[in-house]
Design an enzyme around this catalytic site. Sequence first.
Site, mmCIF file in Angstrom:
data_model
loop_
_atom_site.group_PDB
_atom_site.id
_atom_site.type_symbol
_atom_site.label_atom_id
_atom_site.label_comp_id
_atom_site.label_asym_id
_atom_site.label_seq_id
_atom_site.Cartn_x
_atom_site.Cartn_y
_atom_site.Cartn_z
ATOM 1 N N ASP A 145 0.850 -1.183 0.000
ATOM 2 C CA ASP A 145 0.000 0.000 0.000
ATOM 3 C C ASP A 145 0.891 1.241 0.000
ATOM 4 O OD1 ASP A 145 -2.965 0.973 0.517
ATOM 5 O OD2 ASP A 145 -1.666 2.213 1.787
ATOM 6 N N ILE A 146 0.584 2.183 -0.872
ATOM 7 C CA ILE A 146 1.359 3.423 -0.941
ATOM 8 C C ILE A 146 0.949 4.319 0.213
ATOM 9 C CG2 ILE A 146 1.950 5.440 -2.339
ATOM 10 C CD1 ILE A 146 1.264 3.791 -4.822
ATOM 11 N N GLU A 188 -4.477 2.158 -4.713
ATOM 12 C CA GLU A 188 -3.039 2.271 -4.499
ATOM 13 C C GLU A 188 -2.425 0.990 -3.944
ATOM 14 O OE1 GLU A 188 -4.821 4.206 -0.719
ATOM 15 O OE2 GLU A 188 -5.392 3.838 -2.807
#
Length: 265
Positions: A145-146, A188
């Site tokens: 996950d960004i 994301e």
Amino acid sequence: FLPHTTGIKIKFAKTLSLSDTKISSNVQTDLDIRKDKDNAVRAMEMDMEILRSKKGCRYTIKSDIDGHLQYLELIKEPVVNAKGEIQGIVGLINDITEKTMLEKKLHELSTVDQLTKLLNRSAGTAEIENCIRTASSENCFAIIDIDKFKYVNDTYGHDCGDKVLINVAEKLKGTVRGNDVVFRWGGEEMLILLAVDGEIAEQVAQRCRKAVEASEVVYNGQTVKVTITIGGCSYVTGLDQERMISKADENLYQGKSNGKNQVVF
């Protein structure tokens, strides 16, 4: 080969835009008239099988000669006399290049994320199911996950957010090993399927995290840097895909709660 096949072979050569072939009474094989020797050998093998079995065949070849790409469907049938003896082979060649290229494009659209060029969630789901069916302990899942991605979109805009997604995808693909597979899982989030045990998978995940942390995106003259958090787990016999992903998600949440930019297995 039989004399009756010569004309067919010469016509076949011209259809493929091959080198000039003199039509004569001499029998010529595919190896004599074709530049793409692999396909020539296959054609001869299929012809030999027809002569042996006295049955026709249908097959497809990919021909790429001098930059001219073609996909061709070949249908061949033996010519048999009243005594059951083969007098020759007749064939039909269908140019299926356009059809094949369209099928490939449709397949790509259904399995590849068009922004990041990673395999999409649908393709990932199928790969994970296959992994679970093989029941190998040498498989791990890592969800990426960004961190603070919403902040990037809100501050710099969605075009910048897209560039960040592309950059992260490229860094992941460039860091994982050749037999690992990276997917865009949604938004994301990305997922890596690693064909290794947990210890090595965690090492690969750490390399991915560091690669993203060290990278940057320049957008409208501004430098944008992001980090990622990774939650992973090893395959556990008896767990289905939903529970495996849930287990990795729990580790991802733990990493997020503990300050982000870390790997939790």
